[in-house]
Design an enzyme around this catalytic site. Structure first.
Site, mmCIF file in Angstrom:
data_model
loop_
_atom_site.group_PDB
_atom_site.id
_atom_site.type_symbol
_atom_site.label_atom_id
_atom_site.label_comp_id
_atom_site.label_asym_id
_atom_site.label_seq_id
_atom_site.Cartn_x
_atom_site.Cartn_y
_atom_site.Cartn_z
ATOM 1 N N HIS A 91 0.828 -1.221 0.000
ATOM 2 C CA HIS A 91 0.000 0.000 0.000
ATOM 3 C C HIS A 91 0.858 1.267 0.000
ATOM 4 O O HIS A 91 0.494 2.269 0.620
ATOM 5 C CB HIS A 91 -0.953 0.031 1.199
ATOM 6 N N ASN A 164 -10.261 -2.943 2.457
ATOM 7 C CA ASN A 164 -9.940 -2.967 1.031
ATOM 8 C C ASN A 164 -11.211 -2.743 0.223
ATOM 9 O O ASN A 164 -12.303 -2.706 0.787
ATOM 10 C CB ASN A 164 -9.356 -4.337 0.646
HETATM 11 FE FE1 HDE Z 1 -2.422 -4.706 5.589
HETATM 12 N N1 HDE Z 1 -0.627 -3.882 6.042
HETATM 13 N N2 HDE Z 1 -1.760 -6.490 6.214
HETATM 14 N N3 HDE Z 1 -4.136 -5.594 4.971
HETATM 15 N N4 HDE Z 1 -3.073 -2.965 4.923
HETATM 16 C C1 HDE Z 1 -0.270 -2.610 5.849
HETATM 17 O O1 HDE Z 1 0.837 -1.251 7.408
HETATM 18 C C2 HDE Z 1 -0.666 -6.697 6.983
HETATM 19 C C3 HDE Z 1 -4.468 -6.906 5.097
HETATM 20 C C4 HDE Z 1 -4.328 -2.682 4.481
HETATM 21 O O2 HDE Z 1 -3.238 3.538 3.889
HETATM 22 C C5 HDE Z 1 1.059 -2.278 6.478
HETATM 23 O O3 HDE Z 1 1.146 0.976 7.622
HETATM 24 C C6 HDE Z 1 -0.612 -8.063 7.409
HETATM 25 C C7 HDE Z 1 -5.852 -7.118 4.852
HETATM 26 C C8 HDE Z 1 -4.407 -1.304 4.073
HETATM 27 O O4 HDE Z 1 -1.571 3.424 5.294
HETATM 28 C C9 HDE Z 1 1.452 -3.575 7.170
HETATM 29 C C10 HDE Z 1 -1.694 -8.677 6.848
HETATM 30 C C11 HDE Z 1 -6.353 -5.882 4.572
HETATM 31 C C12 HDE Z 1 -3.136 -0.778 4.306
HETATM 32 C C13 HDE Z 1 0.305 -4.477 6.811
HETATM 33 C C14 HDE Z 1 -2.409 -7.684 6.106
HETATM 34 C C15 HDE Z 1 -5.262 -4.948 4.648
HETATM 35 C C16 HDE Z 1 -2.337 -1.835 4.834
HETATM 36 C C17 HDE Z 1 2.058 -1.711 5.538
HETATM 37 C C18 HDE Z 1 -2.077 -10.135 6.946
HETATM 38 C C19 HDE Z 1 -7.782 -5.517 4.213
HETATM 39 C C20 HDE Z 1 -2.677 0.625 4.010
HETATM 40 C C21 HDE Z 1 2.171 -0.243 5.891
HETATM 41 C C22 HDE Z 1 -2.274 -10.580 8.284
HETATM 42 C C23 HDE Z 1 -8.732 -5.823 5.251
HETATM 43 C C24 HDE Z 1 -2.963 1.563 5.135
HETATM 44 C C25 HDE Z 1 1.346 -0.062 7.038
HETATM 45 C C26 HDE Z 1 -2.549 2.954 4.748
HETATM 46 C C27 HDE Z 1 -1.001 -1.676 5.227
HETATM 47 C C28 HDE Z 1 0.254 -5.733 7.270
HETATM 48 C C29 HDE Z 1 -3.562 -7.999 5.358
HETATM 49 C C30 HDE Z 1 -5.469 -3.554 4.394
HETATM 50 C C31 HDE Z 1 2.799 -4.134 6.806
HETATM 51 C C32 HDE Z 1 0.460 -8.664 8.258
HETATM 52 C C33 HDE Z 1 -6.608 -8.437 4.950
HETATM 53 C C34 HDE Z 1 -5.620 -0.580 3.523
HETATM 54 O O5 HDE Z 1 1.488 -3.427 8.560
#
Ligand code: HDE
Length: 703
Positions: A91, A164
């Site tokens: 993202h 999402n």
């Molecule tokens: Fe994320 N995800 N994600 N994700 N995610 C990040 O956090 C992570 C997942 C989502 O506009 C990171 O600040 C793991 C699902 C959005 O700043 C990080 C897992 C969904 C955004 C991270 C998921 C998301 C992130 C990277 C699996 C939808 C952007 C930078 C367990 C429900 C937020 C940050 C923004 C961002 C980890 C899966 C949505 C690395 C470990 C499922 C919208 O922390």
């Protein structure tokens, strides 16, 4: 040597070979000059020392070495060297906007959270919509999931709903996330492709991960090709809990529904937009907000009890499953309006730190194992991205309600706590923060039993039923787009065994789909089906999963381009302009030169875009208004031919007068119901509100 640079005349600047800075303009004579007058603040170093010369470093003599002593130079360059922070691992590319959330229906029977019970109350929000796979500088329009993250600055602390634009996810367990992301990101030995799933490592991983198949259906659909960030849905994905006054909890799924309706582009169009305007979505949002066309979403919930969940033919704690709207209807309880562009991209959009673990009293987590992993990940990533445990003090992240505790110190601590007490309990301070048992955050009382293990729940074993349901819920055209997307993606995969494995999985989704993809890849026979861990169930199609079914019959928020040239008919242009504007869309005039053209009336009409740089992919519908000479001149311009060919190929309405018609003939474009007479404004507006779906078969072979 002139030292008073802010007062330099243009001539002096030019003589010194300076670049124009922010305050510089090119004068009529072509010389550079700074804007005169104004009450400019003094330019200083970070220590407040006034700077006398911001153009020249300190040198031993005019042709001698630069001196280390120059603290102005050293400070400026050192700061510059550190201007970038690590980009988000996923993202990274995002667009953030401020706005508000307003509750329209109270959920007081279900929750104590003030944000979900105080009707009419406006809560400030900061919403960041992102792509997932590409870097911060990547294009806005790859085929990709869009992140939909909302930070609600509630009276009871920050609530982050980090979702999402797709209601399910690729994997069931957080432990697989690094593998998934490594597979989709550019391949590590060659560092490409950027922002694309169409490569071997992604499909290799998917081929070995049957739980991804439902998500694969969504990402191969046009959901991943949004027309505008203002026209996407948002989903919290996981089940959460709401807890009421009595301590009872109810499961909840959160949804955002765009007021402008759902709309996507067509793949060929998205590819061309990427070249024409890599910032297409960010610019679209910026232009809408600055024009006062504030995007709005309905906020809806699906509420259900444990008993109801027990009867679902799937496990709602499995994030590869959605709850069809037909099973648990959506209840609209509020709206979000985005109405203020940030002052500074870095300070706000880049530094905003979302965390699904930020919830307020009255809301709680479920046992979804993907959510559980996310609760840990986000704070951890902020520590490396923002570099300090004090990131909550950056204004965009700070709660807007009073907050305080006994955490202290660390890099970049901004507050200055007073007093000698930094612990609790204490008997030395009458006003240091204390816990509040009554109103503080309480976790839902949930009984947990069973053996500790690393076993995936048997209730998570069905990987294909909802993938099949999604596919069968689509219109024929959307199904064809999915099949074609799979053919496109797999055609970029070099390893034949990976292509075959994916088609094998598709056989569980739908045999016809598998056959179409196999034919598109020129397979001689269908590859074998992999063994399914659970029997594929027939589920009722859910029309709510379509895009076409969710488009709105409106031109609001859309854009229409009018192509003109010398001698174009001013009256017709005016008429179309008014009809389109009255319908709520914006108009852009495109001409061979940006300065404009002389119309038949003799007056000049300035253009918003030059033809070569403003192709029709940037619009929802186009009008081509040309004089005979204009048509003749444009028939020799490939940009003009491409303009109309692409508009036709992307199923857009085209309004033409006689000259426009002549250009269409040169471009070999046939007449159909989407090509309308420019004088018939009603016909044009009606046609412009939708795509000319019936045309698609005549312009491309779909799988
Ligand atoms: Fe994320 N995800 N994600 N994700 N995610 C990040 O956090 C992570 C997942 C989502 O506009 C990171 O600040 C793991 C699902 C959005 O700043 C990080 C897992 C969904 C955004 C991270 C998921 C998301 C992130 C990277 C699996 C939808 C952007 C930078 C367990 C429900 C937020 C940050 C923004 C961002 C980890 C899966 C949505 C690395 C470990 C499922 C919208 O922390």
């Amino acid at each position: 040597m002139n030292k008073d640079n802010t007062m330099n005349s243009g001539k002096q600047n030019q003589e010194k070979g300076l670049n124009p800075n922010e305050d510089s303009q090119v004068g009529a004579g072509g010389e550079l000059h700074q804007i005169a007058g104004g009450d400019h603040p003094v330019l200083t170093t970070n220590q407040g020392i006034p700077i006398s010369d911001n153009q020249n470093s300190l040198r031993a003599n005019p042709v001698g070495p630069t001196l280390l002593e120059d603290f102005v130079l050293r400070e400026k360059i050192t700061h510059f060297d550190h201007e970038r922070i690590p980009e988000r691992i996923v993202h990274a590319r995002g667009t953030g906007v401020h706005g508000f959330f307003e509750l329209t229906e109270s959920l007081k029977n279900y929750t104590t959270a003030k944000i979900l019970t105080e009707v009419g109350e406006r809560t400030p929000v900061f919403t960041r919509i992102s792509t997932v796979a590409g870097g911060a500088g990547s294009i806005d329009t790859p085929r990709d999931v869009r992140g939909f993250a909302v930070k609600f600055y509630t009276k009871e602390g920050n609530w982050d709903l980090v979702g999402n634009n797709i209601p399910v996810f690729f994997i069931q367990d957080a432990i697989k996330f690094p593998d998934l992301v490594h597979a989709v990101k550019m391949e590590p030995d060659r560092a490409f492709p950027q922002a694309a799933t169409a490569h071997d490592t992604f499909w290799d991983y998917i081929s070995l991960t049957p739980e991804s198949m439902h998500m694969v259906m969504w990402i191969m659909s046009d959901r991943t090709l949004p027309r505008s960030l203002r026209m996407i849905e948002g989903f919290g994905v996981h089940s959460f809990r709401l807890i009421n006054e009595a301590g009872h909890s109810t499961f909840v799924k959160f949804h955002w529904r765009p007021k402008l309706g759902l709309q996507s582009t067509i793949w060929d169009e998205a590819v061309k937009i990427s070249g024409a305007d890599p910032d297409f979505h960010r610019r679209d949002m910026f232009e809408a907000i600055t024009a006062g066309n504030f995007p709005e979403w309905e906020f809806a919930v699906q509420l259900f009890t444990q008993e109801e969940a027990d009867r679902f033919p799937f496990d709602h704690l499995d994030p590869t499953k959605l709850i069809p709207e037909e099973l648990v209807p959506l209840k609209v309880i509020g709206r979000m309006v985005l109405d203020r562009w940030p002052n500074n991209f870095f300070a706000e959009t880049e530094q905003v730190a979302y965390c699904p673990g930020n919830i307020v009293p009255g809301i709680d987590f479920s046992n979804d194992p993907l959510l559980q992993g996310r609760l840990f990940s986000y704070i951890d990533t902020q520590l490396s991205r923002l570099g300090s445990p004090n990131f909550h003090q950056i204004p965009i992240n700070a709660p807007k309600c009073p907050f305080g505790n006994h955490q202290r110190d660390g890099h970049m601590r901004m507050d200055q706590p007073v007093g000698r007490v930094a612990y609790e309990p204490n008997s030395l301070s009458g006003n240091s923060p204390r816990e509040t048992p009554a109103n503080g955050f309480h976790t839902a009382m949930v009984k947990e039993t069973g053996d500790k293990s690393r076993i995936r729940s048997a209730s998570f074993a069905d990987h294909y039923s909802q993938a099949r349901q999604f596919y069968l819920s689509q219109t024929a055209l959307e199904q064809a787009h999915i099949a074609s997307a799979l053919v496109f993606e797999l055609s970029k995969v070099e390893h034949v065994h990976i292509r075959e494995a994916i088609v094998g999985h598709m056989r569980h989704v739908d045999e016809d789909l598998a056959q179409r993809v196999a034919a598109g890849l020129a397979f001689e026979k269908l590859p074998p089906k992999p063994v399914a861990a659970a029997t594929v169930k027939e589920m009722k199609p859910s029309p709510a999963l379509q895009i076409i079914g969710k488009m709105k019959d409106t031109l609001k928020g859309r854009a229409v381009g009018i192509l003109i040239a010398e001698g174009s008919d001013g009256a017709v242009i005016k008429k179309i302009n008014k009809a389109v504007t009255d319908a709520g869309a914006t108009v852009k005039i495109i001409a061979p030169k940006v300065g404009g053209v002389k119309l038949d009336t003799g007056s000049m009409l300035e253009a918003d875009g030059q033809l070569a740089g403003t192709p029709s992919v940037l619009f929802d519908a186009v009008a081509v208004i040309l004089s005979d000479e204009g048509a003749k001149a444009l028939s020799k311009e490939s940009a003009a031919i491409d303009f109309v060919r692409d508009a036709f190929g992307h199923l857009k309405a085209i309004a033409v007068d006689k000259g426009g018609q002549a250009l269409l003939r040169t471009a070999n474009i046939p007449q159909d119901t989407g090509v309308v007479d420019a004088n018939d404004k009603n016909a044009f507006i009606t046609a412009a509100k939708t795509r000319q779906w019936g045309r698609e078969k005549s312009v491309r072979t779909l799988s």
